[in-house]
Design a protein around this motif. Structure first.
Motif, PDB file in Angstrom:
ATOM      1  N   MET A   1      68.109 -19.228 -14.696  1.00  0.00           N
ATOM      2  CA  MET A   1      66.918 -18.442 -14.988  1.00  0.00           C
ATOM      3  C   MET A   1      65.686 -19.154 -14.453  1.00  0.00           C
ATOM      4  N   GLN A   2      64.794 -18.399 -13.832  1.00  0.00           N
ATOM      5  CA  GLN A   2      63.571 -18.965 -13.297  1.00  0.00           C
ATOM      6  C   GLN A   2      62.593 -19.277 -14.427  1.00  0.00           C
ATOM      7  N   ILE A   3      62.051 -20.495 -14.422  1.00  0.00           N
ATOM      8  CA  ILE A   3      61.059 -20.909 -15.407  1.00  0.00           C
ATOM      9  C   ILE A   3      59.749 -21.169 -14.669  1.00  0.00           C
ATOM     10  N   ALA A   4      58.745 -20.331 -14.926  1.00  0.00           N
ATOM     11  CA  ALA A   4      57.444 -20.521 -14.295  1.00  0.00           C
ATOM     12  C   ALA A   4      56.598 -21.501 -15.092  1.00  0.00           C
ATOM     13  N   ASN A   5      56.814 -21.535 -16.384  1.00  0.00           N
ATOM     14  CA  ASN A   5      55.988 -22.362 -17.275  1.00  0.00           C
ATOM     15  C   ASN A   5      56.758 -23.615 -17.685  1.00  0.00           C
ATOM     16  N   GLY A  96      71.227 -13.304 -43.391  1.00  0.00           N
ATOM     17  CA  GLY A  96      72.042 -12.112 -43.227  1.00  0.00           C
ATOM     18  C   GLY A  96      71.477 -11.114 -42.240  1.00  0.00           C
ATOM     19  N   SER A  97      70.599 -11.590 -41.343  1.00  0.00           N
ATOM     20  CA  SER A  97      69.988 -10.713 -40.336  1.00  0.00           C
ATOM     21  C   SER A  97      70.878 -10.661 -39.099  1.00  0.00           C
ATOM     22  N   GLN A  98      71.683  -9.625 -39.010  1.00  0.00           N
ATOM     23  CA  GLN A  98      72.636  -9.503 -37.913  1.00  0.00           C
ATOM     24  C   GLN A  98      72.106  -8.676 -36.747  1.00  0.00           C
ATOM     25  N   ASN A  99      70.897  -8.138 -36.881  1.00  0.00           N
ATOM     26  CA  ASN A  99      70.348  -7.264 -35.839  1.00  0.00           C
ATOM     27  C   ASN A  99      69.308  -7.969 -34.980  1.00  0.00           C
ATOM     28  N   ILE A 100      69.547  -9.271 -34.749  1.00  0.00           N
ATOM     29  CA  ILE A 100      68.662 -10.063 -33.894  1.00  0.00           C
ATOM     30  C   ILE A 100      69.480 -10.716 -32.787  1.00  0.00           C
ATOM     31  N   THR A 101      68.958 -10.675 -31.568  1.00  0.00           N
ATOM     32  CA  THR A 101      69.498 -11.458 -30.461  1.00  0.00           C
ATOM     33  C   THR A 101      68.451 -12.488 -30.070  1.00  0.00           C
ATOM     34  N   PHE A 102      68.821 -13.761 -30.096  1.00  0.00           N
ATOM     35  CA  PHE A 102      67.909 -14.825 -29.700  1.00  0.00           C
ATOM     36  C   PHE A 102      68.178 -15.179 -28.239  1.00  0.00           C
ATOM     37  N   GLN A 103      67.102 -15.198 -27.434  1.00  0.00           N
ATOM     38  CA  GLN A 103      67.241 -15.366 -25.995  1.00  0.00           C
ATOM     39  C   GLN A 103      66.334 -16.472 -25.478  1.00  0.00           C
ATOM     40  N   PHE A 104      66.930 -17.459 -24.818  1.00  0.00           N
ATOM     41  CA  PHE A 104      66.126 -18.457 -24.110  1.00  0.00           C
ATOM     42  C   PHE A 104      65.513 -17.771 -22.904  1.00  0.00           C
ATOM     43  N   ALA A 105      64.182 -17.688 -22.883  1.00  0.00           N
ATOM     44  CA  ALA A 105      63.545 -16.907 -21.828  1.00  0.00           C
ATOM     45  C   ALA A 105      62.093 -17.307 -21.653  1.00  0.00           C
ATOM     46  N   ASP A 106      61.687 -17.417 -20.403  1.00  0.00           N
ATOM     47  CA  ASP A 106      60.272 -17.492 -20.057  1.00  0.00           C
ATOM     48  C   ASP A 106      59.818 -16.048 -19.868  1.00  0.00           C
ATOM     49  N   ALA A 111      64.162 -11.357 -16.790  1.00  0.00           N
ATOM     50  CA  ALA A 111      64.485  -9.962 -16.439  1.00  0.00           C
ATOM     51  C   ALA A 111      64.897  -9.186 -17.688  1.00  0.00           C
ATOM     52  N   PHE A 112      63.901  -8.838 -18.509  1.00  0.00           N
ATOM     53  CA  PHE A 112      64.182  -7.995 -19.663  1.00  0.00           C
ATOM     54  C   PHE A 112      64.691  -6.640 -19.187  1.00  0.00           C
ATOM     55  N   GLU A 113      65.543  -6.030 -20.000  1.00  0.00           N
ATOM     56  CA  GLU A 113      65.994  -4.687 -19.656  1.00  0.00           C
ATOM     57  C   GLU A 113      64.794  -3.751 -19.646  1.00  0.00           C
ATOM     58  N   ALA A 114      64.675  -2.969 -18.586  1.00  0.00           N
ATOM     59  CA  ALA A 114      63.496  -2.123 -18.418  1.00  0.00           C
ATOM     60  C   ALA A 114      63.470  -0.992 -19.446  1.00  0.00           C
ATOM     61  N   ALA A 115      62.251  -0.718 -19.933  1.00  0.00           N
ATOM     62  CA  ALA A 115      62.001   0.417 -20.831  1.00  0.00           C
ATOM     63  C   ALA A 115      62.984   0.453 -22.001  1.00  0.00           C
ATOM     64  N   ASP A 116      63.248  -0.705 -22.575  1.00  0.00           N
ATOM     65  CA  ASP A 116      64.272  -0.828 -23.615  1.00  0.00           C
ATOM     66  C   ASP A 116      63.690  -0.994 -25.014  1.00  0.00           C
ATOM     67  N   ASN A 138      55.238  -8.316 -16.838  1.00  0.00           N
ATOM     68  CA  ASN A 138      56.687  -8.400 -17.047  1.00  0.00           C
ATOM     69  C   ASN A 138      57.083  -7.886 -18.422  1.00  0.00           C
ATOM     70  N   MET A 139      56.315  -8.275 -19.461  1.00  0.00           N
ATOM     71  CA  MET A 139      56.630  -7.795 -20.806  1.00  0.00           C
ATOM     72  C   MET A 139      56.423  -6.290 -20.931  1.00  0.00           C
ATOM     73  N   THR A 140      55.427  -5.763 -20.229  1.00  0.00           N
ATOM     74  CA  THR A 140      55.178  -4.324 -20.276  1.00  0.00           C
ATOM     75  C   THR A 140      56.362  -3.542 -19.730  1.00  0.00           C
ATOM     76  N   ARG A 141      57.023  -4.078 -18.719  1.00  0.00           N
ATOM     77  CA  ARG A 141      58.196  -3.390 -18.151  1.00  0.00           C
ATOM     78  C   ARG A 141      59.301  -3.230 -19.185  1.00  0.00           C
ATOM     79  N   ALA A 142      59.354  -4.139 -20.144  1.00  0.00           N
ATOM     80  CA  ALA A 142      60.391  -4.065 -21.170  1.00  0.00           C
ATOM     81  C   ALA A 142      60.123  -2.952 -22.181  1.00  0.00           C
ATOM     82  N   LEU A 143      58.875  -2.471 -22.224  1.00  0.00           N
ATOM     83  CA  LEU A 143      58.519  -1.432 -23.185  1.00  0.00           C
ATOM     84  C   LEU A 143      58.848  -0.043 -22.653  1.00  0.00           C
TER      85      LEU A 143
END
Length: 285
Positions: A1-5, A96-106, A111-116, A138-143
């Motif tokens: 994964m590309q890390i800019a920061n 007991g929070s099973q509806n979370i995905t934790f992602q290492f990401a800058d 590359a978040f899934e688009a419009a998700d 980039n974050m806006t694309r995920a919305l």
């Protein structure tokens, strides 16, 4: 994964300074709880929503969001610190929070899934990007079209004694560290609401709203305990590190901070006023 920061990833994920946020997680979550409450209230999370949590840290925001959206919803919680994510995952499991995905990401480049996602939230997690416009683009694309983002950042320094007073105490004891551009990536980078609004516009967002919200950060404990936390994380800690402060310097700074915070102490707690910038924006339909 590309890390800019890379510098931020190194600081939060590998440095002793970043590791302190794990050590003092409980105290910091308690102190910052009013800010998280503010973000979640304004975000208006509802059951079934799909949420993107940027700079999730050790998981308090993701777990709270997951509770709000319920088992039909989902939270994608992103951070550049793997130790933070490991701790957040453990906390979510305990809750007991099973509806979370934790992602290492800058979030500037991932590359978040688009419009998700229906909405993005962040408590103090978006002020550290090397290229703010690229990150928000980039974050806006995920919305989804019409999706919203709600995030909190520190307001101007004069309204935030949590930053200002410890920095003064440490500088008076050890010296003034080199000045930095307050708009550079860091905790106070979004203090100027007008500047940030312009950056969000450049990222293609609309219906932008920027509010100054005054609230209290509540530390449950003594003045000296509160002052000790101030010298372990935040601006005083950075001054101590820069000048290689000795234990006697740290003790003197703690007592100076306790004296400065004395007007905020009441009934066994310290109530520190804070000026928080709350931003909201929308991805155009």
């Amino acid at each position: 994964m590309q890390i800019a920061n890379e510098e931020q990833a190194e600081y939060w994920g590998k440095s002793p300074s970043g590791a302190k946020w794990l050590t003092y997680e409980d105290q910091l979550d308690q102190l910052m709880a009013p800010v998280l409450d503010l973000v979640l209230e304004r975000a208006g999370l509802k059951p079934g929503m799909r949420v993107l949590d940027i700079g999730c840290g050790t998981g308090a925001s993701a777990i709270a969001a997951a509770h709000s959206v319920g088992p039909e919803g989902h939270v994608l919680a992103a951070d550049v610190s793997q130790p933070f994510l490991d701790r957040a995952s453990a906390r979510a499991s305990d809750a007991g929070s099973q509806n979370i995905t934790f992602q290492f990401a800058d979030a500037q480049t991932y590359a978040f899934e688009a419009a998700d996602r229906d909405t993005m939230i962040s408590r103090f997690g978006v002020m550290f990007f090397e290229d703010t416009v690229a990150a928000f683009t980039n974050m806006t694309r995920a919305l989804k079209p019409g999706g919203t983002m709600t995030f909190a950042a520190w307001g101007p320094l004069p309204g935030n004694p949590w930053f200002r007073m410890p920095h003064i105490a440490a500088s008076e004891r050890l010296g003034t560290p080199p000045k930095v551009d307050r708009n550079a990536p860091g905790p106070l980078a979004f203090h100027d609401r007008e500047r940030v609004t312009g950056l969000l516009e450049k990222a293609g967002l609309s219906n932008i709203r920027a509010d100054s919200v005054y609230l209290m950060l509540d530390f449950q404990g003594s003045l000296l305990d509160c002052a000790a936390l101030c010298t372990r994380v935040g601006p005083a800690a950075r001054v101590v590190t820069h000048f290689d402060g000795k234990p006697e310097d740290v003790t003197a700074i703690q007592h100076a901070v306790a004296e400065a915070f004395h007007p905020f102490a009441k009934n066994g707690a310290v109530h520190i006023p804070a000026d928080i910038n709350l931003f909201q924006a929308r991805r155009p339909e």
